[in-house]
Motif scaffolding. Structure first.
Motif, PDB file in Angstrom:
ATOM      1  N   TYR B   9       0.786  -1.228   0.000  1.00 56.46           N
ATOM      2  CA  TYR B   9       0.000   0.000   0.000  1.00 56.46           C
ATOM      3  C   TYR B   9       0.817   1.276   0.000  1.00 56.46           C
ATOM      4  O   TYR B   9       0.279   2.354  -0.055  1.00 56.46           O
ATOM      5  CB  TYR B   9      -1.016  -0.029   1.139  1.00 56.46           C
ATOM      6  N   GLN B  10       2.124   1.122   0.069  1.00 57.97           N
ATOM      7  CA  GLN B  10       2.947   2.335  -0.043  1.00 57.97           C
ATOM      8  C   GLN B  10       3.294   2.637  -1.501  1.00 57.97           C
ATOM      9  O   GLN B  10       3.405   3.769  -1.885  1.00 57.97           O
ATOM     10  CB  GLN B  10       4.238   2.202   0.770  1.00 57.97           C
ATOM     11  N   ILE B  11       3.483   1.577  -2.266  1.00 58.70           N
ATOM     12  CA  ILE B  11       3.878   1.793  -3.656  1.00 58.70           C
ATOM     13  C   ILE B  11       2.687   1.491  -4.549  1.00 58.70           C
ATOM     14  O   ILE B  11       2.195   0.371  -4.590  1.00 58.70           O
ATOM     15  CB  ILE B  11       5.073   0.896  -4.017  1.00 58.70           C
ATOM     16  N   ARG B  12       2.226   2.477  -5.232  1.00 58.13           N
ATOM     17  CA  ARG B  12       1.054   2.292  -6.077  1.00 58.13           C
ATOM     18  C   ARG B  12       1.382   2.555  -7.530  1.00 58.13           C
ATOM     19  O   ARG B  12       2.353   3.228  -7.852  1.00 58.13           O
ATOM     20  CB  ARG B  12      -0.071   3.207  -5.614  1.00 58.13           C
ATOM     21  N   LEU B  13       0.515   2.035  -8.360  1.00 60.12           N
ATOM     22  CA  LEU B  13       0.714   2.138  -9.797  1.00 60.12           C
ATOM     23  C   LEU B  13       0.993   3.571 -10.258  1.00 60.12           C
ATOM     24  O   LEU B  13       1.839   3.817 -11.102  1.00 60.12           O
ATOM     25  CB  LEU B  13      -0.535   1.596 -10.496  1.00 60.12           C
ATOM     26  N   ASP B  14       0.260   4.506  -9.665  1.00 61.41           N
ATOM     27  CA  ASP B  14       0.405   5.885 -10.139  1.00 61.41           C
ATOM     28  C   ASP B  14       1.706   6.539  -9.663  1.00 61.41           C
ATOM     29  O   ASP B  14       1.960   7.695  -9.944  1.00 61.41           O
ATOM     30  CB  ASP B  14      -0.829   6.748  -9.786  1.00 61.41           C
ATOM     31  N   ASN B  15       2.526   5.798  -8.933  1.00 58.85           N
ATOM     32  CA  ASN B  15       3.847   6.326  -8.583  1.00 58.85           C
ATOM     33  C   ASN B  15       4.840   6.094  -9.716  1.00 58.85           C
ATOM     34  O   ASN B  15       5.957   6.592  -9.669  1.00 58.85           O
ATOM     35  CB  ASN B  15       4.403   5.634  -7.332  1.00 58.85           C
ATOM     36  N   GLU B  52      -4.357  -4.560  -7.823  1.00 59.19           N
ATOM     37  CA  GLU B  52      -4.510  -3.658  -6.686  1.00 59.19           C
ATOM     38  C   GLU B  52      -5.067  -2.317  -7.152  1.00 59.19           C
ATOM     39  O   GLU B  52      -5.944  -1.737  -6.530  1.00 59.19           O
ATOM     40  CB  GLU B  52      -3.142  -3.470  -6.037  1.00 59.19           C
ATOM     41  N   ALA B  53      -4.552  -1.849  -8.273  1.00 54.45           N
ATOM     42  CA  ALA B  53      -5.043  -0.588  -8.831  1.00 54.45           C
ATOM     43  C   ALA B  53      -6.514  -0.725  -9.186  1.00 54.45           C
ATOM     44  O   ALA B  53      -7.307   0.191  -8.974  1.00 54.45           O
ATOM     45  CB  ALA B  53      -4.232  -0.212 -10.063  1.00 54.45           C
ATOM     46  N   ASP B  59      -7.705   4.464 -12.462  1.00 50.55           N
ATOM     47  CA  ASP B  59      -7.672   4.300 -13.913  1.00 50.55           C
ATOM     48  C   ASP B  59      -6.353   3.650 -14.287  1.00 50.55           C
ATOM     49  O   ASP B  59      -5.299   4.172 -13.955  1.00 50.55           O
ATOM     50  CB  ASP B  59      -7.747   5.680 -14.592  1.00 50.55           C
ATOM     51  N   ILE B  60      -6.423   2.513 -14.928  1.00 49.50           N
ATOM     52  CA  ILE B  60      -5.174   1.876 -15.337  1.00 49.50           C
ATOM     53  C   ILE B  60      -4.913   2.257 -16.786  1.00 49.50           C
ATOM     54  O   ILE B  60      -5.720   1.968 -17.663  1.00 49.50           O
ATOM     55  CB  ILE B  60      -5.247   0.347 -15.197  1.00 49.50           C
ATOM     56  N   ALA B  61      -3.796   2.957 -16.978  1.00 50.04           N
ATOM     57  CA  ALA B  61      -3.462   3.362 -18.342  1.00 50.04           C
ATOM     58  C   ALA B  61      -3.293   2.119 -19.201  1.00 50.04           C
ATOM     59  O   ALA B  61      -2.785   1.097 -18.744  1.00 50.04           O
ATOM     60  CB  ALA B  61      -2.186   4.190 -18.328  1.00 50.04           C
ATOM     61  N   SER B  62      -3.735   2.223 -20.437  1.00 47.16           N
ATOM     62  CA  SER B  62      -3.709   1.056 -21.328  1.00 47.16           C
ATOM     63  C   SER B  62      -2.303   0.487 -21.481  1.00 47.16           C
ATOM     64  O   SER B  62      -2.128  -0.703 -21.668  1.00 47.16           O
ATOM     65  CB  SER B  62      -4.278   1.439 -22.688  1.00 47.16           C
ATOM     66  N   GLU B  63      -1.274   1.381 -21.362  1.00 49.18           N
ATOM     67  CA  GLU B  63       0.108   0.908 -21.520  1.00 49.18           C
ATOM     68  C   GLU B  63       0.435  -0.200 -20.518  1.00 49.18           C
ATOM     69  O   GLU B  63       1.166  -1.139 -20.825  1.00 49.18           O
ATOM     70  CB  GLU B  63       1.105   2.051 -21.306  1.00 49.18           C
TER      71      GLU B  63
END
Lengths: 178, 250, 178
Positions: B9-15, B52-53, B59-63
């Motif tokens: 929970y500290q490191i998230r996709l949007d980081n 997790e995202a 929003d998960i970017a398509s990339e």
């Protein structure tokens, strides 16, 4: 007009003092009529004087020219007189700039291939900030725009020229030595 | 259990700057040799980030999804039995399925490091200030400055003449605009012409051959107006034949 | 913060360097925490250094404060440096000015129609150089700005009034006689 060496030095210093853009040797030569070699020597002399501790500013070589700047250690005092420098660039913007700096001229989709993400918004921001510019069109289908870095880019990062950036080979990962 | 579960929970996709950035992070975290990526392990960790995202409704970017598919495809190819016979290097079948990904990761990693270098240069430049010059003030000091030094009124006239000539040569539209054709003038012109030709005239005979589009149009409008006013009449012998226009009196 | 005398001098110099307004002793004291008496002494020291012939600028006491200025004897060089900013008109600017002079009052889009290119930047330059000005608005949709030449325009060309501009007809007849 013939100038005595001391006077020539003072003339060059006065020009450097009133310019808010880096001045290059050719410009100074054109204005003063002094030959480039001599200017180069006099600039070195001037630079040496301001390096000493008793001076609050110094001469920096930036974007192919010379410009006086305050010394970094006095930042806090100057920020009391002027507003601090504006916000810095995002990491995404820096990555994009790094790619453009080394791969120019380069198209948007070529950058996207390396970064693995869309870069259209970042490209727009960088063009607005005048850190990159259009260099023309690539002669491939769709004739995409080619981008490159600007003089402003060199000024922003305090670089003399692009050659001052380290060679790309130095950034190869060291894993293969294991 | 992988290390990253603890830090979930500290490191998230949007980081992350993108899928490559996330992969590099996983490789570093797990202290993996980039040239020998345990693809199953990395894919699992990568997918857990995506899931997790999803759970967090981000929003998960398509990339990121494209990369997930790439990882799964590499994983599948790794599971295939290796061809028995020795194949030439560069042969598609003999290639390590991870190779392309490794090349991309190494390339991206270089620029990520250069970005860090630029960041430090940016920070250095934030410490220094150039002079706050007021250019307009400086310019004022030089006293009255003639912005048209070396330019005479005749240069001005010449410039205008050149432009005007170009306009006349290249853009006949301007010729027309300056013609200032009024319907009234045109109607008089039509009546004069018809008066000279008791047997009538065709439409095109009502204006000279080099006439501008505007003149043709105004002539046409003039004819309509004259018909309405009952001053002229027209005749057509065959269905697609020529229309002859003549004065009403004749 | 306690500063060594040499450092104190450099700090003061850096502040004087970046400021485009005269700085007074109270302002400097407030920023640096150095007491006014000491500042006064250090400023005198700084001023002495720049008085020497080898420097191109010096410290002047103006409006109750201190400001660095280039030395008067170098004015000509500095003017040359700024000439490009003031520089004479480009051909595109001259054409635009000619159209405005002969067709005023005229709108931007009318000029663009004649020249076949965008002229917003040139219009801005001509306004900045005080050669043209806004005369009002045209009473057509969008109420576009009408431009005309200025009093300065007449002055620069040595004209009493616009009627003194050479007549177009004269020019054309002369041409035809060639």
């Amino acid at each position: 007009m013939v100038l005595f060496p001391k006077e020539a030095k003072a003339v060059i210093e006065s020009l450097l003092f009133v310019s808010n853009e880096p001045l290059n040797i050719e410009q100074i030569s054109e204005i003063t009529g002094i030959n480039p070699g001599e200017i180069s020597e006099l600039i070195e002399e001037i630079a040496r004087v301001y390096e000493t501790d008793e001076h609050g500013f110094y001469l920096r070589e930036v974007a192919g020219g010379f410009i006086f700047m305050t010394k970094p250690q006095f930042k806090n005092y100057i920020e009391k007189l002027y507003k601090p420098h504006l916000s810095s660039l995002s990491h995404a913007a820096l990555e994009t700039l790094a790619i453009i700096a080394y791969k120019q001229p380069i198209t948007r989709s070529e950058i996207e291939l390396i970064r693995g993400v869309k870069v259209d918004k970042i490209i727009n921001t960088l063009v607005e900030k005048k850190l990159i510019e259009e260099l023309g069109r690539k002669e491939t289908p769709g004739r995409p725009i080619l981008y490159g870095t600007t003089k402003e880019f060199l000024k922003y990062f305090g670089l003399k020229d692009l050659a001052e950036l380290p060679a790309l080979e130095n950034f190869i990962t060291e894993k293969d030595e294991d | 259990m992988y290390k990253m579960v603890a830090t979930k929970y500290q490191i998230r996709l949007d980081n992350f700057e993108g899928p490559l950035d996330l992969l590099l992070h996983l490789i570093e975290k797990n202290e993996i040799d980039i040239y020998d990526i345990p693809i199953a392990k990395i894919t699992e960790q990568y997918l857990s980030f995506i899931n997790e995202a999803k759970d967090l409704d981000l929003d998960i970017a398509s990339e990121f999804l494209v990369m997930a598919a790439t990882l799964l495809s590499i994983k599948a190819r790794m599971l295939l039995p290796k061809p028995v016979k020795v194949v030439n290097e560069g042969d598609e079948e003999g290639k390590d399925p991870r190779e392309e990904l490794v090349v991309r990761l190494l390339e991206y990693k270089k620029y990520k490091e250069i970005a860090n270098l630029l960041k430090s240069k940016e920070q250095d430049m934030a410490q220094v200030f150039t002079r706050d010059l007021d250019l307009m003030e400086l310019v004022k000091e030089f006293g009255p400055y003639n912005p048209v030094e070396n330019i005479s009124v005749y240069d001005l006239l010449k410039a205008f003449q050149d432009v005007w000539q170009k306009v006349n040569e290249m853009e006949p539209v301007y010729e027309i605009a300056r013609e200032n054709i009024s319907i009234k003038d045109c109607m008089n012109h039509i009546l004069d012409k018809l008066a000279e030709s008791p047997r009538g005239l065709t439409f095109s005979e009502l204006f000279s051959t080099g006439a501008s589009k505007l003149r043709v149009l105004v002539t046409f409008l003039g004819i309509l107006e004259l018909i309405k006013l009952n001053k002229i009449s027209f005749q057509q012998k065959d269905t697609f034949g020529k229309i002859i226009i003549f004065l009403r009196e004749y």
